[in-house]
Design a protein around this motif. Structure first.
Motif, PDB file in Angstrom:
ATOM      1  N   VAL A 101       0.828  -0.969   0.402  1.00 21.47           N
ATOM      2  CA  VAL A 101       0.210  -0.275   0.108  1.00 21.47           C
ATOM      3  C   VAL A 101       1.160   1.593   0.045  1.00 21.47           C
ATOM      4  CG1 VAL A 101      -1.598   0.926   1.438  1.00 21.47           C
ATOM      5  CG2 VAL A 101      -1.935  -1.271   1.376  1.00 21.47           C
ATOM      6  N   GLY A 102       1.795   1.411   0.579  1.00 23.72           N
ATOM      7  CA  GLY A 102       2.899   2.336   0.818  1.00 23.72           C
ATOM      8  C   GLY A 102       3.524   2.879  -0.541  1.00 23.72           C
ATOM      9  N   SER A 103       4.068   1.784  -0.535  1.00 24.39           N
ATOM     10  CA  SER A 103       4.702   1.901  -2.263  1.00 24.39           C
ATOM     11  C   SER A 103       3.700   2.576  -2.819  1.00 24.39           C
ATOM     12  CB  SER A 103       5.499   0.283  -2.950  1.00 24.39           C
ATOM     13  OG  SER A 103       4.905  -0.141  -3.657  1.00 24.39           O
ATOM     14  N   THR A 104       2.625   1.567  -3.194  1.00 25.80           N
ATOM     15  CA  THR A 104       1.773   2.451  -4.305  1.00 25.80           C
ATOM     16  C   THR A 104       1.575   3.685  -4.007  1.00 25.80           C
ATOM     17  OG1 THR A 104       0.710  -0.087  -4.404  1.00 25.80           O
ATOM     18  CG2 THR A 104      -0.956   2.328  -5.211  1.00 25.80           C
ATOM     19  N   PHE A 105       1.121   3.900  -2.813  1.00 26.61           N
ATOM     20  CA  PHE A 105       0.682   5.674  -2.242  1.00 26.61           C
ATOM     21  C   PHE A 105       2.150   6.392  -2.976  1.00 26.61           C
ATOM     22  CE2 PHE A 105       2.220   8.274   0.812  1.00 26.61           C
ATOM     23  CZ  PHE A 105       1.339   9.583   0.326  1.00 26.61           C
ATOM     24  N   ALA A 106       3.021   6.148  -2.471  1.00 27.24           N
ATOM     25  CA  ALA A 106       4.285   7.018  -3.072  1.00 27.24           C
ATOM     26  C   ALA A 106       4.421   6.670  -4.203  1.00 27.24           C
ATOM     27  CB  ALA A 106       5.104   6.544  -2.122  1.00 27.24           C
ATOM     28  N   ASN A 107       4.445   6.316  -5.461  1.00 31.12           N
ATOM     29  CA  ASN A 107       4.295   6.248  -6.542  1.00 31.12           C
ATOM     30  C   ASN A 107       3.305   6.988  -7.311  1.00 31.12           C
ATOM     31  OD1 ASN A 107       6.481   4.355  -7.330  1.00 31.12           O
ATOM     32  ND2 ASN A 107       5.035   1.949  -6.840  1.00 31.12           N
ATOM     33  N   LEU A 108       2.524   6.949  -7.014  1.00 31.27           N
ATOM     34  CA  LEU A 108       1.101   8.356  -7.369  1.00 31.27           C
ATOM     35  C   LEU A 108       0.744   9.070  -6.393  1.00 31.27           C
ATOM     36  CD1 LEU A 108      -2.189   5.390  -6.644  1.00 31.27           C
ATOM     37  CD2 LEU A 108      -0.737   5.733  -9.250  1.00 31.27           C
ATOM     38  N   SER A 109       1.708   9.308  -5.291  1.00 32.03           N
ATOM     39  CA  SER A 109       1.382  10.333  -5.081  1.00 32.03           C
ATOM     40  C   SER A 109       2.864  11.561  -5.774  1.00 32.03           C
ATOM     41  CB  SER A 109       2.178  10.318  -3.701  1.00 32.03           C
ATOM     42  OG  SER A 109       2.940  11.807  -2.774  1.00 32.03           O
ATOM     43  N   ARG A 110       4.012  10.870  -6.383  1.00 29.51           N
ATOM     44  CA  ARG A 110       5.171  11.563  -7.209  1.00 29.51           C
ATOM     45  C   ARG A 110       4.618  11.886  -8.187  1.00 29.51           C
ATOM     46  NH1 ARG A 110       8.147   7.512  -4.589  1.00 29.51           N
ATOM     47  NH2 ARG A 110       8.023   6.092  -6.131  1.00 29.51           N
ATOM     48  N   ASN A 111       3.223  10.626  -8.917  1.00 24.41           N
ATOM     49  CA  ASN A 111       2.602  10.839 -10.180  1.00 24.41           C
ATOM     50  C   ASN A 111       1.887  11.927 -10.786  1.00 24.41           C
ATOM     51  OD1 ASN A 111       3.615   8.854 -11.503  1.00 24.41           O
ATOM     52  ND2 ASN A 111       2.069   7.386 -11.292  1.00 24.41           N
ATOM     53  N   LEU A 112       0.846  12.546  -8.744  1.00 23.49           N
ATOM     54  CA  LEU A 112       0.669  13.394  -9.142  1.00 23.49           C
ATOM     55  C   LEU A 112       0.962  14.617  -9.209  1.00 23.49           C
ATOM     56  CD1 LEU A 112      -2.362  12.714  -6.501  1.00 23.49           C
ATOM     57  CD2 LEU A 112      -2.751  12.787  -9.112  1.00 23.49           C
ATOM     58  N   ALA A 113       2.158  14.417  -7.920  1.00 24.72           N
ATOM     59  CA  ALA A 113       2.858  15.844  -8.023  1.00 24.72           C
ATOM     60  C   ALA A 113       3.761  16.547  -9.454  1.00 24.72           C
ATOM     61  CB  ALA A 113       4.274  15.456  -6.757  1.00 24.72           C
ATOM     62  N   LEU A 114       4.221  15.238  -9.566  1.00 19.03           N
ATOM     63  CA  LEU A 114       4.383  15.412 -11.404  1.00 19.03           C
ATOM     64  C   LEU A 114       3.633  15.983 -12.502  1.00 19.03           C
ATOM     65  CD1 LEU A 114       6.843  12.090 -11.939  1.00 19.03           C
ATOM     66  CD2 LEU A 114       7.678  15.011 -11.562  1.00 19.03           C
ATOM     67  N   GLU A 115       2.435  15.730 -12.113  1.00 24.95           N
ATOM     68  CA  GLU A 115       1.548  16.391 -13.137  1.00 24.95           C
ATOM     69  C   GLU A 115       1.201  17.749 -12.899  1.00 24.95           C
ATOM     70  OE1 GLU A 115      -1.540  13.376 -12.881  1.00 24.95           O
ATOM     71  OE2 GLU A 115      -0.841  11.992 -13.938  1.00 24.95           O
ATOM     72  N   ARG A 116       0.721  17.721 -11.662  1.00 23.32           N
ATOM     73  CA  ARG A 116       0.685  19.129 -11.184  1.00 23.32           C
ATOM     74  C   ARG A 116       1.721  20.022 -11.634  1.00 23.32           C
ATOM     75  NH1 ARG A 116      -0.422  17.714  -5.665  1.00 23.32           N
ATOM     76  NH2 ARG A 116       1.866  18.166  -5.644  1.00 23.32           N
ATOM     77  N   ARG A 117       2.611  19.688 -11.409  1.00 22.23           N
ATOM     78  CA  ARG A 117       4.030  20.543 -11.522  1.00 22.23           C
ATOM     79  C   ARG A 117       4.407  20.893 -12.956  1.00 22.23           C
ATOM     80  NH1 ARG A 117       8.885  21.188  -9.305  1.00 22.23           N
ATOM     81  NH2 ARG A 117       7.596  21.372  -7.096  1.00 22.23           N
ATOM     82  N   GLN A 118       3.919  19.242 -14.007  1.00 17.63           N
ATOM     83  CA  GLN A 118       3.918  20.023 -15.163  1.00 17.63           C
ATOM     84  C   GLN A 118       2.533  21.346 -15.392  1.00 17.63           C
ATOM     85  OE1 GLN A 118       6.269  18.685 -17.607  1.00 17.63           O
ATOM     86  NE2 GLN A 118       5.167  19.854 -18.969  1.00 17.63           N
ATOM     87  N   SER A 119       1.501  20.907 -15.240  1.00 19.96           N
ATOM     88  CA  SER A 119       0.676  22.151 -15.203  1.00 19.96           C
ATOM     89  C   SER A 119       0.665  23.315 -15.228  1.00 19.96           C
ATOM     90  CB  SER A 119      -0.873  21.079 -14.597  1.00 19.96           C
ATOM     91  OG  SER A 119      -1.797  21.956 -15.615  1.00 19.96           O
ATOM     92  N   GLN A 120       1.724  22.818 -13.953  1.00 19.48           N
ATOM     93  CA  GLN A 120       2.412  24.453 -13.388  1.00 19.48           C
ATOM     94  C   GLN A 120       3.605  24.954 -15.071  1.00 19.48           C
ATOM     95  OE1 GLN A 120       3.553  23.704  -9.763  1.00 19.48           O
ATOM     96  NE2 GLN A 120       1.717  24.784  -8.821  1.00 19.48           N
ATOM     97  N   LEU A 121       4.708  24.123 -14.910  1.00 19.99           N
ATOM     98  CA  LEU A 121       5.143  24.655 -15.981  1.00 19.99           C
ATOM     99  C   LEU A 121       4.663  24.863 -17.395  1.00 19.99           C
ATOM    100  CD1 LEU A 121       7.986  22.173 -15.224  1.00 19.99           C
ATOM    101  CD2 LEU A 121       8.028  24.419 -14.610  1.00 19.99           C
ATOM    102  N   ASN A 122       3.516  24.923 -18.201  1.00 20.16           N
ATOM    103  CA  ASN A 122       2.982  24.868 -18.798  1.00 20.16           C
ATOM    104  C   ASN A 122       2.160  26.754 -18.838  1.00 20.16           C
ATOM    105  OD1 ASN A 122       3.493  22.336 -19.738  1.00 20.16           O
ATOM    106  ND2 ASN A 122       1.326  21.520 -19.531  1.00 20.16           N
ATOM    107  N   GLN A 123       2.612  26.852 -18.143  1.00 19.91           N
ATOM    108  CA  GLN A 123       2.285  27.919 -18.085  1.00 19.91           C
ATOM    109  C   GLN A 123       3.623  28.925 -18.092  1.00 19.91           C
ATOM    110  OE1 GLN A 123       0.114  29.762 -14.053  1.00 19.91           O
ATOM    111  NE2 GLN A 123       0.251  27.239 -13.576  1.00 19.91           N
ATOM    112  N   PHE A 124       4.239  28.470 -18.210  1.00 20.82           N
ATOM    113  CA  PHE A 124       6.010  29.175 -18.682  1.00 20.82           C
ATOM    114  C   PHE A 124       6.742  28.901 -20.026  1.00 20.82           C
ATOM    115  CE2 PHE A 124       5.416  29.211 -13.759  1.00 20.82           C
ATOM    116  CZ  PHE A 124       4.940  30.252 -13.608  1.00 20.82           C
TER     117      PHE A 124
END
Length: 580
Positions: free
Chosen positions: A283-306
């Motif tokens: 459960v923990g490793s699944t959470f960590a992987n999905l958490s990083r994916n969500l953060a990367l998607e959010r970061r990519q969305s933010q970077l697309n502004q720039f």
């Protein structure tokens, strides 16, 4: 620390969210951060809530169909103190002002089991009924999350559901302050759904996180005599810690504790708990992987502004290092809209139309920057800063900055802008030089910007466009860079004068670009040479052949009038600007 705890009174579904002071949020079935999917009596957007630091302000939307009950009465607006709750449909919302106890030191456990995560994944479950179904359900729920808070909630609930004899689960995050590392609870859940977890074992957490192993501690479950070498934590007789790396740069751990289960069949208590470690690690490793994916998607969305699409393609996985602040040779463009502030003051009853108009105009500017492989550096109200030279060495094609400026000017001022009866709608200043550029921010918010002399100079040069009435101005460094491009005609630029801009000690040669062939520009060139050499009579004669609408002509005449037409004895040809 205050939290809002929501639970379905008809099922075990629930969540808790941390309340940020003075940050309004909405609860409803379709809201991202505070969703109540299980209750059809709650509208898609039911109420707006704000934690003011001591009370929760609740205001029901008029379009919400079902009432909000507070103190057993339907109310549309009210204040909730910590410890109080309100109800919508069959969902209870409780305001809590609690925080789990920080990890505490304790003595050694009776039994310790340390397993590397890779070894856990190789091992099979000794008791499989129910676990496989839970893991299948977990993957379905967790992969459907589009919000980190929701992902945390599901993770903690799945751990409690899969480890039946666990009482508490806490998500810890590593914090470093003055070289001291500590682990702070950032989310938690308990078997009854509302109790706050007690203390946790500091040594267990340190052992697991430093060794990057999954560690299990077991304490005696019999009453302990005074002075025994073994000490239970928070009344529990076992605890485990699973080290994690989640979000983008967050190190932390999952900490579970509880009362041991009764032995079943031939399984020992350690074998049962090892099954629990395997489940918790999955459960923990699944959470960590999905958490990083969500953060990367959010970061990519933010970077697309720039960044323009494709600028970051081919970047290695170490995006943080690639975009980290570093020195670079930049061309900086600063563009400011004209008249917006005055218009909003004069027509304050039409702010929305003016805001929409400004937004559309800013889109023209940002689109022009991105189209030429530039980076959106910052927004200052109705002004935009863009730059070239980072993260790629785009200065090998420096015309991107000038093409951007020309597109903006043509869109806002027309083709012939050097001598206009009306002021330009925007001012653009361009400067070149060494600066620091990069991405700064936290995991939740990112900002791309540049710092250094060319940034300040571009801003000052943009300010000069207003008194000169010329919408596009450049410094000498930028002009030289642009003239190096073989496709740039050698006579494209017009020198307008040597200016010492407000707040800067060094004078700057100011240029603009010709929009077309203009016969009287040679007269201005000659006038400027005479003006700087102190031959003001000849300068005035040449300026008579320059249109009065040309702002730089007015600037030269104003300086000469200041000295009553007589060049001072000490004269360096520099025009002083006292204001921005």
């Amino acid at each position: 620390m205050a939290e809002l705890f929501a639970r379905d009174t008809l099922s075990s579904q629930r969540w808790r969210r941390r309340l940020v002071p003075n940050q309004p949020f909405i609860i409803g079935r379709t809201t991202l951060s505070f969703p109540v999917l299980w209750d059809k009596q709650i509208s898609s957007k039911h109420a707006q809530l704000t934690w003011n630091g001591s009370q929760l302000e609740v205001s029901q939307f008029s379009e919400a169909i079902n009432p909000v009950f507070f103190e057993s009465k339907p109310q549309t607006s009210f204040l909730v103190n910590p410890g109080q709750h309100f109800v919508i449909g069959h969902t209870e919302f409780l305001v809590e002002n609690t925080e789990p106890t920080l990890p505490q030191p304790h003595r050694s456990p009776k039994t310790e089991v340390t397993i590397h995560p890779s070894e856990i994944r190789k091992a099979s479950f000794r008791k499989t009924p129910g676990r496989i179904e839970l893991l299948t359900e977990m993957v379905s729920k967790m992969t459907s999350c589009n919000d980190h808070e929701q992902l945390v909630t599901i993770t903690l609930q799945q751990l409690l559901a899969g480890i039946a004899h666990s009482n508490d689960v806490v998500l810890l995050e590593q914090r470093t302050r003055k070289n001291n590392v500590s682990y702070v609870p950032i989310a938690w859940d308990s078997r009854d759904g509302y109790s706050t977890p007690g203390g946790s074992s500091q040594s267990l957490i340190e052992h697991a996180t430093q060794s990057e192993m999954c560690v299990l501690h077991v304490w005696p479950n019999d009453p302990l005599p005074h002075g025994d070498d073994f000490t239970r934590v928070a009344g529990h007789d076992w605890a485990m810690c699973i080290p994690l790396k989640f979000q983008l740069n967050s190190a932390g751990a999952l900490y579970l504790s509880g009362q041991r289960a009764e032995l079943e069949g031939n399984l020992t208590e350690v074998e049962i708990l090892q099954d629990d470690i395997k489940f918790a690690e999955l459960v923990g490793s699944t959470f960590a992987n999905l958490s990083r994916n969500l953060a990367l998607e959010r970061r990519q969305s933010q970077l697309n502004q720039f960044f323009t699409p494709g600028l970051l393609e081919g970047v290695s996985t170490d995006l943080e290092s690639y975009l980290s602040p570093r020195e670079a040779d930049l061309i900086v463009l600063f563009c400011d809209l004209r008249g917006f502030s005055a218009a909003t003051e004069e027509h304050f009853d039409q702010l929305i139309p003016y805001l929409q108009q400004t937004s559309e105009t800013l889109s023209i500017i940002t689109s022009a920057i991105l189209a030429q492989q530039g980076v959106i550096g910052d927004f200052h109200g109705d002004a935009v800063m863009g730059f070239w030279g980072w993260p790629h060495d785009t200065l090998q094609r420096p015309l991107g900055a000038i093409h951007t400026a020309q597109k903006i000017v043509r869109a806002l001022a027309g083709d012939d802008f050097l001598c206009s009866d009306s002021p330009p709608y925007a001012g653009i200043g361009i400067a070149a030089g060494r600066a620091v550029a990069g991405m700064i921010g936290s995991r939740d918010q990112v900002k791309v910007t540049a710092f250094g002399p060319p940034v300040n100079l571009a801003s000052r040069i943009e300010g000069l466009t207003k008194p000169l009435g010329v919408p596009l101005l450049l410094d000498e460094n930028a002009t030289k860079r642009l003239q190096q491009d073989p496709t740039m005609p050698p006579d494209s630029f017009v020198r307008l004068g040597n200016y010492r801009l407000a707040g800067l000690r060094k004078a700057t040669q100011i240029y603009t670009i010709k929009s077309s062939e203009i016969t009287w520009l040679s007269n201005y060139d000659n006038a400027l040479v005479h003006f700087e050499s102190g031959r003001w009579t000849e300068a005035k004669q040449q300026l008579e052949n320059v249109p009065s609408q040309f702002g730089p002509r007015t600037a030269l005449l104003a300086v000469m009038a200041q000295y009553k037409g007589e060049c001072p004895d000490v004269w360096d040809g520099v025009i002083e600007r006292r204001t921005k």
